[in-house]
Design a protein around this motif. Sequence first.
Motif, short mmCIF file in Angstrom:
data_model
loop_
_atom_site.label_atom_id
_atom_site.label_comp_id
_atom_site.label_asym_id
_atom_site.label_seq_id
_atom_site.Cartn_x
_atom_site.Cartn_y
_atom_site.Cartn_z
N VAL A 12 18.40 51.80 43.28
CA VAL A 12 17.65 52.55 42.26
C VAL A 12 18.44 52.65 40.96
CG1 VAL A 12 16.63 54.79 41.72
CG2 VAL A 12 16.38 53.85 44.02
N GLU A 13 19.78 52.74 41.06
CA GLU A 13 20.63 52.92 39.88
C GLU A 13 20.81 51.63 39.08
OE1 GLU A 13 21.57 53.46 42.97
OE2 GLU A 13 21.82 55.64 43.23
N ASP A 14 20.38 50.49 39.62
CA ASP A 14 20.64 49.20 38.97
C ASP A 14 19.84 49.02 37.69
OD1 ASP A 14 22.36 48.49 40.99
OD2 ASP A 14 20.90 47.24 42.06
N ASP A 15 20.41 48.26 36.75
CA ASP A 15 19.67 47.77 35.59
C ASP A 15 19.02 46.44 35.95
OD1 ASP A 15 20.50 49.92 33.99
OD2 ASP A 15 22.39 48.90 33.49
N ASP A 16 18.12 46.00 35.09
CA ASP A 16 17.41 44.74 35.36
C ASP A 16 18.35 43.54 35.36
OD1 ASP A 16 15.00 46.06 35.59
OD2 ASP A 16 14.40 45.70 33.50
N ASP A 17 19.49 43.65 34.65
CA ASP A 17 20.41 42.52 34.57
C ASP A 17 21.60 42.65 35.52
OD1 ASP A 17 21.68 44.59 33.30
OD2 ASP A 17 22.36 43.41 31.58
N THR A 18 21.56 43.61 36.44
CA THR A 18 22.64 43.74 37.42
C THR A 18 22.79 42.43 38.19
OG1 THR A 18 22.33 46.12 37.66
CG2 THR A 18 23.45 44.98 39.45
N THR A 19 24.01 41.92 38.25
CA THR A 19 24.25 40.62 38.89
C THR A 19 25.40 40.73 39.88
OG1 THR A 19 23.51 39.47 36.89
CG2 THR A 19 24.72 38.17 38.51
N ARG A 20 25.08 40.53 41.15
CA ARG A 20 26.09 40.54 42.21
C ARG A 20 26.35 39.09 42.64
NH1 ARG A 20 22.69 45.06 43.05
NH2 ARG A 20 23.87 47.02 43.19
N VAL A 21 27.63 38.76 42.76
CA VAL A 21 28.03 37.39 43.14
C VAL A 21 28.82 37.45 44.44
CG1 VAL A 21 29.26 35.31 42.46
CG2 VAL A 21 28.11 36.71 40.71
N ILE A 22 28.35 36.72 45.44
CA ILE A 22 29.04 36.66 46.73
C ILE A 22 29.55 35.23 46.93
CG2 ILE A 22 28.79 36.94 49.23
CD1 ILE A 22 26.36 38.76 48.58
N SER A 23 30.85 35.09 47.11
CA SER A 23 31.46 33.77 47.34
C SER A 23 31.96 33.70 48.78
CB SER A 23 32.61 33.53 46.36
OG SER A 23 32.15 33.59 45.02
N LEU A 24 31.68 32.59 49.44
CA LEU A 24 32.08 32.39 50.84
C LEU A 24 32.95 31.14 50.93
CD1 LEU A 24 28.55 32.96 52.44
CD2 LEU A 24 30.32 34.66 52.06
N GLY A 25 33.89 31.14 51.88
CA GLY A 25 34.76 29.97 52.06
C GLY A 25 35.66 30.13 53.27
N GLU A 26 36.68 29.25 53.36
CA GLU A 26 37.64 29.25 54.47
C GLU A 26 36.92 29.32 55.81
OE1 GLU A 26 40.79 32.09 53.94
OE2 GLU A 26 40.80 31.84 51.76
N PHE A 27 35.92 28.48 55.94
CA PHE A 27 35.10 28.50 57.14
C PHE A 27 35.89 28.08 58.38
CE2 PHE A 27 32.22 27.44 53.56
CZ PHE A 27 31.49 28.62 53.56
N ASN A 28 35.77 28.87 59.44
CA ASN A 28 36.43 28.61 60.73
C ASN A 28 37.94 28.49 60.62
OD1 ASN A 28 34.30 28.81 62.52
ND2 ASN A 28 33.83 26.61 62.49
N SER A 29 38.53 29.24 59.70
CA SER A 29 40.00 29.31 59.66
C SER A 29 40.51 30.11 60.84
CB SER A 29 40.46 29.95 58.35
OG SER A 29 40.08 29.18 57.24
#
Length: 242
Positions: free
Chosen positions: A217-234
């Motif tokens: 509810v508190e977000d603005d219209d331009d709120t941008t969340r970035v999720i980065s994934l990696g190091e798979f099966n380390s």
Amino acid sequence: MIKPYSNSRAINFLRYLVVALPLLVFFILSCSSKPLSEPVIPTVTAKEAINLSEAAMASLDSFSFELSHDSGSTMLSSGLNLTHASGVITRNGLDLEAEANIGRAFVRIEAVVINEKTWMTNPLTGTWSEIPPEDSPFSFFDPVSLVADILGKTQSPQYPLDSPPDGELIINGLIPATTLVALIGVVDPNAVPEVTLTLDTTSYLLQKIIITGVAQVEDDDDTTRVISLGEFNSQVTLKPPI
């Protein structure tokens, strides 16, 4: 005796230069410039690529995780305003570091979850202690479920018109904000933010998620969340911090 250079020979030489110089310049530029990359043409539909990614991610034993905000932040319980979080996720738990604000104070928090046990640092003193899971501001945090929910509930998936870099598949779509409960806790149940998924073209593993728009509810219209994934099966072994 040296014969003078005839006018006809001079004229022929100039004609040769006029023809040869442009060809030489073209040859040099052709050798020095990089060839244009061919556009990446997906061999599967956007929906099929998401299904393949869902299966690939479900088979993992571990991966690294990072949440950042290009715009805005995420409100958690206990008055924590989360700006950044990163860690390692395994089948039986997680090791997490987070940066947040409590009012005007900046704090760092670490948390380790192994099966049913949770340890967390005090935001003010940094001291570790074991706490009931329900007392943790990250009690809802479950990147494994988050990834599965996003991939399983992406609506209207499609490839963008621009060709992505080699080795990547970019897919745009929409997701219900309720899909993000495992990331941000309390959500606006009526919100439907935009999502951009980046997949590896060979393994279909999910590399990045960009969520744009209102999810809380508190977000603005331009709120941008970035999720980065990696190091798979380390190779990862979670240990109690105390």
